[in-house]
Motif scaffolding. Structure first.
Motif, PDB file in Angstrom:
ATOM      1  N   VAL A 161      41.927   0.390   6.945  1.00 39.86           N
ATOM      2  CA  VAL A 161      40.878  -0.829   6.903  1.00 39.86           C
ATOM      3  C   VAL A 161      41.270  -2.011   6.347  1.00 39.86           C
ATOM      4  O   VAL A 161      41.648  -2.020   5.205  1.00 39.86           O
ATOM      5  CB  VAL A 161      39.454  -0.657   6.258  1.00 39.86           C
ATOM      6  CG1 VAL A 161      38.589  -1.523   6.395  1.00 39.86           C
ATOM      7  CG2 VAL A 161      38.923   0.877   6.864  1.00 39.86           C
TER       8      VAL A 161
ATOM      9  N   SER B 198      31.288  -5.539   6.065  1.00 37.96           N
ATOM     10  CA  SER B 198      30.669  -4.587   7.211  1.00 37.96           C
ATOM     11  C   SER B 198      31.896  -3.762   7.863  1.00 37.96           C
ATOM     12  O   SER B 198      31.547  -2.528   8.378  1.00 37.96           O
ATOM     13  CB  SER B 198      30.055  -5.425   8.264  1.00 37.96           C
ATOM     14  OG  SER B 198      30.783  -6.526   8.644  1.00 37.96           O
ATOM     15  N   GLN B 199      32.850  -4.366   8.177  1.00 43.61           N
ATOM     16  CA  GLN B 199      33.827  -3.546   8.867  1.00 43.61           C
ATOM     17  C   GLN B 199      34.196  -2.269   7.729  1.00 43.61           C
ATOM     18  O   GLN B 199      34.484  -1.280   8.295  1.00 43.61           O
ATOM     19  CB  GLN B 199      35.345  -4.251   8.992  1.00 43.61           C
ATOM     20  CG  GLN B 199      35.169  -5.383   9.763  1.00 43.61           C
ATOM     21  CD  GLN B 199      34.700  -5.096  11.074  1.00 43.61           C
ATOM     22  OE1 GLN B 199      34.914  -4.010  11.683  1.00 43.61           O
ATOM     23  NE2 GLN B 199      34.373  -5.841  12.116  1.00 43.61           N
ATOM     24  N   ASP B 200      34.254  -2.433   6.521  1.00 46.95           N
ATOM     25  CA  ASP B 200      34.671  -1.345   5.643  1.00 46.95           C
ATOM     26  C   ASP B 200      33.592  -0.344   5.710  1.00 46.95           C
ATOM     27  O   ASP B 200      33.912   0.932   5.786  1.00 46.95           O
ATOM     28  CB  ASP B 200      34.856  -1.912   4.224  1.00 46.95           C
ATOM     29  CG  ASP B 200      34.793  -0.719   3.191  1.00 46.95           C
ATOM     30  OD1 ASP B 200      36.056   0.025   3.365  1.00 46.95           O
ATOM     31  OD2 ASP B 200      34.138  -0.517   2.220  1.00 46.95           O
TER      32      ASP B 200
ATOM     33  N   LEU C 293      31.638   0.324   8.205  1.00 42.85           N
ATOM     34  CA  LEU C 293      31.694   1.139   9.507  1.00 42.85           C
ATOM     35  C   LEU C 293      32.831   2.156   9.417  1.00 42.85           C
ATOM     36  O   LEU C 293      32.828   2.937  10.108  1.00 42.85           O
ATOM     37  CB  LEU C 293      32.047   0.165  10.657  1.00 42.85           C
ATOM     38  CG  LEU C 293      32.368   0.659  12.121  1.00 42.85           C
ATOM     39  CD1 LEU C 293      31.155   1.263  12.582  1.00 42.85           C
ATOM     40  CD2 LEU C 293      32.686  -0.482  13.074  1.00 42.85           C
ATOM     41  N   GLY C 294      34.117   1.710   8.757  1.00 50.19           N
ATOM     42  CA  GLY C 294      35.202   2.445   8.779  1.00 50.19           C
ATOM     43  C   GLY C 294      34.795   3.795   8.039  1.00 50.19           C
ATOM     44  O   GLY C 294      35.353   4.883   8.388  1.00 50.19           O
TER      45      GLY C 294
ATOM     46  N   LEU D  15      41.912   0.465  11.815  1.00 45.92           N
ATOM     47  CA  LEU D  15      40.531  -0.231  12.201  1.00 45.92           C
ATOM     48  C   LEU D  15      40.922  -1.703  12.525  1.00 45.92           C
ATOM     49  O   LEU D  15      40.960  -2.461  11.767  1.00 45.92           O
ATOM     50  CB  LEU D  15      39.371  -0.128  11.168  1.00 45.92           C
ATOM     51  CG  LEU D  15      38.032  -0.386  11.499  1.00 45.92           C
ATOM     52  CD1 LEU D  15      37.560   0.874  12.342  1.00 45.92           C
ATOM     53  CD2 LEU D  15      37.308  -0.599  10.339  1.00 45.92           C
TER      54      LEU D  15
ATOM     55  N   THR E 138      40.958  -5.549  14.094  1.00 41.14           N
ATOM     56  CA  THR E 138      40.028  -6.700  14.588  1.00 41.14           C
ATOM     57  C   THR E 138      40.837  -7.677  15.082  1.00 41.14           C
ATOM     58  O   THR E 138      42.068  -7.551  14.890  1.00 41.14           O
ATOM     59  CB  THR E 138      39.249  -7.223  13.677  1.00 41.14           C
ATOM     60  OG1 THR E 138      39.940  -7.803  12.497  1.00 41.14           O
ATOM     61  CG2 THR E 138      38.360  -6.118  12.811  1.00 41.14           C
TER      62      THR E 138
ATOM     63  N   SER F 267      28.772 -14.589  11.733  1.00 43.43           N
ATOM     64  CA  SER F 267      28.475 -13.255  12.081  1.00 43.43           C
ATOM     65  C   SER F 267      27.082 -12.906  11.984  1.00 43.43           C
ATOM     66  O   SER F 267      26.288 -13.175  11.100  1.00 43.43           O
ATOM     67  CB  SER F 267      29.186 -12.163  11.207  1.00 43.43           C
ATOM     68  OG  SER F 267      28.833 -12.216   9.821  1.00 43.43           O
TER      69      SER F 267
ATOM     70  N   THR G 108      35.559  -4.475  17.241  1.00 43.28           N
ATOM     71  CA  THR G 108      36.505  -3.528  16.316  1.00 43.28           C
ATOM     72  C   THR G 108      37.048  -2.594  17.292  1.00 43.28           C
ATOM     73  O   THR G 108      36.239  -1.862  18.035  1.00 43.28           O
ATOM     74  CB  THR G 108      35.505  -2.996  15.365  1.00 43.28           C
ATOM     75  OG1 THR G 108      34.812  -4.037  14.643  1.00 43.28           O
ATOM     76  CG2 THR G 108      36.195  -2.122  14.291  1.00 43.28           C
TER      77      THR G 108
ATOM     78  N   VAL H 183      26.247  -4.267  14.979  1.00 42.95           N
ATOM     79  CA  VAL H 183      27.261  -4.012  16.013  1.00 42.95           C
ATOM     80  C   VAL H 183      26.527  -3.141  16.933  1.00 42.95           C
ATOM     81  O   VAL H 183      25.511  -2.737  16.796  1.00 42.95           O
ATOM     82  CB  VAL H 183      28.444  -3.499  15.341  1.00 42.95           C
ATOM     83  CG1 VAL H 183      29.076  -4.147  14.351  1.00 42.95           C
ATOM     84  CG2 VAL H 183      28.030  -1.906  15.044  1.00 42.95           C
TER      85      VAL H 183
END
Length: 320
Positions: A33, A40-42, A44-45, A89, A91, A203, A249, A287
């Motif tokens: 990641v 939020s990306q972390d 989700l990961g 992951l 982007t 976002s 993503t 998402v």
């Protein structure tokens, strides 16, 4: 007889191929990641890692490799062995936008990765200052077209999604707006609430996390209204034809990763996206699942790179 034997072998070969065992990882899979923990990306990961591990039959370990806008994490994957045990992951920040704005990268963001899966999409939201005399996106666009002086708009940094999306809208709608970059959304929100900034894109997760009337939410950039914000119209509804923008993503592996490994990883992470563990959290993360396979994800990467290269070309962005 020889011809018959050859025909028999040809007939049996697909069955033989199907009988081959599917690839399974023989060690824990590292999910890189390229961001710090907590975003939020972390999140989700980590959800995907937890859900995909039992499907793959191996632990999936999240490894945060923040720095240089995610480039350090992407570089780690680009240089990893193509054995399915290290995946990114991904982007746009590390792949398409990074190249579009002319960053000097230690990898080729297209050639050095094998696209596995388009995991999810999140639109951005168009905001306006609470003091601004507009009630909707049409009003803001009209004001920006007719403004005698440029309306200041914020972004979360030079060359970020929020910068390029507004510049794309500016060019298409002939808006008289001026860029004011910030380091992240928090300071920009403060100036937007105070009226020092007129508008910005941000976002959807940032909008969902905000409280109070510190800004007006006028539109989102998805094609259809976003499930987490059903009362907010799209920019397409506001009359901006076919205007879409997604913070996507995806999942990528090092180039030359064998096709059976790519296929198995795609299958496992697609199934992980469908688990209740993950689906229950997607709305809060802002998402929606996508599920496009490697070929579809590769097409998205090419289209994204072409779009942001075109948008960035006249901006003369210098980062390195």
């Amino acid at each position: 007889m020889q011809r018959r034997a050859l025909l028999s072998l040809a007939t049996l070969s697909p069955l033989a191929a199907q009988a081959q065992p599917r690839w399974s990882p023989d060690a824990p899979v590292r999910l890189i990641v390229p961001f710090a923990p907590g975003g939020s990306q972390d999140v989700l990961g980590r959800l995907l890692a937890q859900a995909a591990g039992p499907i793959l039959g191996q632990t999936v370990v999240v490894e945060n490799r923040a720095g240089a806008g995610g480039v350090l994490g992407a570089e780690a994957v680009a240089r990893a062995a193509p054995d399915g045990l290290t995946v990114l992951l991904a982007t746009a920040g590390q792949l398409t936008i990074a190249k579009a704005i002319g960053r000097r990268l230690p990898y080729d963001p297209i050639a050095d990765f094998a696209p596995i899966l388009h995991l999810s999409d999140s639109p951005v939201a168009l905001l306006a200052a609470p003091q601004l005399a507009v009630a909707d996106a049409q009003g803001l666009l009209r004001m920006a077209r007719e403004a005698a002086q440029p309306l200041p708009y914020a972004s979360t940094g030079i060359g970020t999604n929020t910068h390029l999306i507004m510049e794309d809208l500016k060019a298409r709608e002939r808006l008289n707006v001026e860029h004011v970059p910030y380091r992240g959304a928090a300071a920009a929100f403060n100036d937007l609430a105070a009226g020092r900034i007129a508008t910005m894109f941000v976002s959807v997760p940032s909008v969902l996390a905000a409280t109070g009337g510190q800004f007006k939410v006028l539109a989102v950039t998805s094609r259809e209204r976003f499930p987490a914000t059903p009362d907010i119209p799209t920019l397409i509804e506001a009359g901006v034809k076919d205007f879409e923008a997604s913070i996507w993503t995806g999942l990528s592996a090092p180039r030359n990763t064998p096709a059976p490994i790519v296929a198995r990883l795609a299958e496992a992470f697609r199934a992980a996206m469908e688990t209740e563990l993950v689906r229950a959290r997607l709305g809060g993360l802002g998402v929606t699942p996508n599920g496009g396979d490697g070929a579809a994800f590769a097409a998205t990467l090419r289209e994204d790179l072409e779009r942001w290269t075109r948008v960035a070309a006249p901006l003369d962005i210098k980062l390195d």
